[in-house]
Design a protein around this motif. Structure first.
Motif, PDB file in Angstrom:
ATOM      1  N   ALA A 198      45.113  33.790  -5.919  1.00  0.00           N
ATOM      2  CA  ALA A 198      44.887  34.699  -7.057  1.00  0.00           C
ATOM      3  C   ALA A 198      44.741  36.153  -6.613  1.00  0.00           C
ATOM      4  O   ALA A 198      44.966  37.072  -7.409  1.00  0.00           O
ATOM      5  CB  ALA A 198      43.642  34.265  -7.828  1.00  0.00           C
ATOM      6  N   LEU A 199      44.367  36.376  -5.351  1.00  0.00           N
ATOM      7  CA  LEU A 199      44.156  37.743  -4.875  1.00  0.00           C
ATOM      8  C   LEU A 199      45.241  38.231  -3.917  1.00  0.00           C
ATOM      9  O   LEU A 199      45.241  39.408  -3.531  1.00  0.00           O
ATOM     10  CB  LEU A 199      42.787  37.849  -4.173  1.00  0.00           C
ATOM     11  N   GLU A 200      46.156  37.364  -3.530  1.00  0.00           N
ATOM     12  CA  GLU A 200      47.149  37.706  -2.510  1.00  0.00           C
ATOM     13  C   GLU A 200      47.966  38.944  -2.856  1.00  0.00           C
ATOM     14  O   GLU A 200      48.289  39.752  -1.985  1.00  0.00           O
ATOM     15  CB  GLU A 200      48.106  36.529  -2.278  1.00  0.00           C
ATOM     16  N   LYS A 201      48.316  39.092  -4.138  1.00  0.00           N
ATOM     17  CA  LYS A 201      49.185  40.196  -4.541  1.00  0.00           C
ATOM     18  C   LYS A 201      48.444  41.270  -5.336  1.00  0.00           C
ATOM     19  O   LYS A 201      49.085  42.152  -5.925  1.00  0.00           O
ATOM     20  CB  LYS A 201      50.361  39.661  -5.364  1.00  0.00           C
ATOM     21  N   GLN A 241      45.730  46.552  -7.651  1.00  0.00           N
ATOM     22  CA  GLN A 241      45.030  47.528  -8.472  1.00  0.00           C
ATOM     23  C   GLN A 241      43.863  46.856  -9.197  1.00  0.00           C
ATOM     24  O   GLN A 241      43.772  45.636  -9.253  1.00  0.00           O
ATOM     25  CB  GLN A 241      45.977  48.159  -9.499  1.00  0.00           C
ATOM     26  N   GLY A 242      42.973  47.704  -9.708  1.00  0.00           N
ATOM     27  CA  GLY A 242      41.866  47.204 -10.505  1.00  0.00           C
ATOM     28  C   GLY A 242      40.815  46.457  -9.693  1.00  0.00           C
ATOM     29  O   GLY A 242      40.756  46.523  -8.470  1.00  0.00           O
ATOM     30  N   LEU A 243      39.974  45.708 -10.398  1.00  0.00           N
ATOM     31  CA  LEU A 243      38.879  44.977  -9.778  1.00  0.00           C
ATOM     32  C   LEU A 243      39.370  43.930  -8.787  1.00  0.00           C
ATOM     33  O   LEU A 243      38.723  43.689  -7.755  1.00  0.00           O
ATOM     34  CB  LEU A 243      38.020  44.310 -10.869  1.00  0.00           C
ATOM     35  N   ALA A 259      49.708  56.158  -1.472  1.00  0.00           N
ATOM     36  CA  ALA A 259      49.609  56.430  -2.909  1.00  0.00           C
ATOM     37  C   ALA A 259      48.615  57.555  -3.180  1.00  0.00           C
ATOM     38  O   ALA A 259      47.720  57.829  -2.381  1.00  0.00           O
ATOM     39  CB  ALA A 259      49.185  55.162  -3.643  1.00  0.00           C
ATOM     40  N   LYS A 260      48.785  58.223  -4.322  1.00  0.00           N
ATOM     41  CA  LYS A 260      47.819  59.227  -4.766  1.00  0.00           C
ATOM     42  C   LYS A 260      46.598  58.489  -5.279  1.00  0.00           C
ATOM     43  O   LYS A 260      46.614  57.893  -6.357  1.00  0.00           O
ATOM     44  CB  LYS A 260      48.418  60.110  -5.864  1.00  0.00           C
TER      45      LYS A 260
END
Length: 380
Positions: free
Chosen positions: A62-65, A68-70, A128-129
């Motif tokens: 669930a977190l591999e990709k 962004q975000g939490l 990234a900015k």
């Protein structure tokens, strides 16, 4: 005998690539120094034949990709927790090498708050900015970056409230990639024209451009071609298909004998979109290959001259690339001349020259006073 300095490397990318190869090249330059290396990695295959102590990084699907975000912060917090746990097994860490970019290496910055090691960051591509990335760059003890990434670094720093030029930040320093003596590419052959392409299947690497260019060449003039590719894992970026049914093309997925395949070829083709450096181009030059690169303002476009030490085609122009391929294969004498000229330039990119400052930063235990001073100035 003095105690070995301990270097930790975080490698959270699940497939091989130029930045990872460059990291291994840096570490080879430390083998005669008083250091030991531990690696926490999502790609244990890459480190199989090294002297480093290696442990696999665990990440739930669930977190591999998560980018962004939490979920993104949860992913890197989990990496940081594993780094702290890893520390219990490997002992005190003197220096950590963040080998990809702050957006990928964030877990190292979080764990640094607990473990207190020095942190050396290498930047191989645009960042990234992001305020988070900018703050990481300010808190690294050393940042070594490719010149082509400077604009993106300035943008990230400005997002974190720092508007100084990179030249004013004393812990920032440019570098170029280099090749170690013991893995210097084997000289290519000059008997008959053979094309060589090597990169990952990420769309921006341009495999589709090469395939379309080969299809533009008449069947009577088809050139034997080797395509060596890495299949990306755990990425949300678009990728190309491989292998494909194309006349005279041999496909090799992550081959162990890459150097041998390259030495049996002599025309290297780059189809990447604004490659930040192009380590595979340098390797081809070192092997004496005739390199064909896009006119796109990227690093090697600025360093090489068409008709002197390379051939150039208009970036993204499939017809122009097909014509360059035909031009290279039609004149073996010219092909050899261009390849020999490129090999002379490659000699300037020896690892002992290019990575000297990075190795010094990794091997020292002392806290960087200049970077600490710079951070106080920024925060003040």
């Amino acid at each position: 005998m003095s105690k070995l300095k301990h270097i930790l490397v975080l490698d959270p990318i699940a497939f091989s690539g130029g930045s990872k190869v460059s990291t291994k090249h840096v570490l080879t330059q430390l083998e005669d120094k008083n250091v030991r290396v531990s690696v926490l990695t999502a790609d244990t295959k890459t480190w199989r034949h090294t002297q480093a102590y290696t442990k696999a990084l665990w990440m739930p699907v669930a977190l591999e990709k998560a980018e962004q975000g939490l979920a993104y912060f949860a992913r890197h917090l989990l990496i940081a927790l594993q780094l702290v746990w890893f520390r219990l097994y490997i002992g005190r860490i003197d220096t950590a090498l963040a080998a990809s970019g702050p957006g990928v290496d964030l877990g190292l910055y979080i764990a640094k708050l607990i473990l207190g090691y020095r942190l050396v960051q290498m930047i191989h591509g645009p960042v990234a900015k992001s305020r988070t990335i900018g703050r990481c760059l300010l808190h690294a003890d050393n940042v070594f970056y490719l010149e082509s990434t400077s604009d993106s670094l300035c943008t990230a720093l400005s997002a974190a409230g720092c508007h100084q030029a990179l030249s004013e930040l004393t812990h920032f320093q440019t570098f170029n990639n280099g090749l170690p003596k013991n893995t210097w590419p084997t000289q290519c052959q000059y008997d008959n024209a053979v094309v060589f392409w090597a990169a990952s299947l990420l769309k921006w690497k341009g495999l589709d451009t090469l395939i379309e260019a080969l299809k533009h060449i008449h069947s009577s003039q088809h050139i034997d071609t080797h395509v060596c590719f890495i299949r990306p894992e755990q990425t949300t970026l678009p990728t190309s298909e491989a292998p494909q049914d194309v006349m005279n093309v041999s496909w090799h997925e992550t081959p162990d004998n890459l150097d041998e395949i390259r030495s049996q070829s002599n025309i290297f083709v780059s189809t990447s979109v604004k490659e930040p450096f192009g380590l595979s181009i340098l390797e081809a030059m070192a092997a004496g290959m005739c390199v064909i690169i896009p006119k796109d303002g990227a690093y090697w476009d600025s360093q090489l001259t068409h008709g002197v030490n390379c051939l150039k085609y208009q970036a993204g122009d499939i017809t122009a690339l097909a014509m360059s391929l035909q031009s290279a294969q039609s004149d073996m004498r010219s092909l050899k001349r261009l390849g020999k000229a490129a090999s002379v330039i490659a000699q300037q990119y020896r690892a002992e020259i290019c990575f000297g400052d990075i190795c010094e930063a990794l091997a020292t235990n002392a806290e960087s006073k200049t970077s600490a001073l710079t951070r106080r100035e920024v925060q003040g």
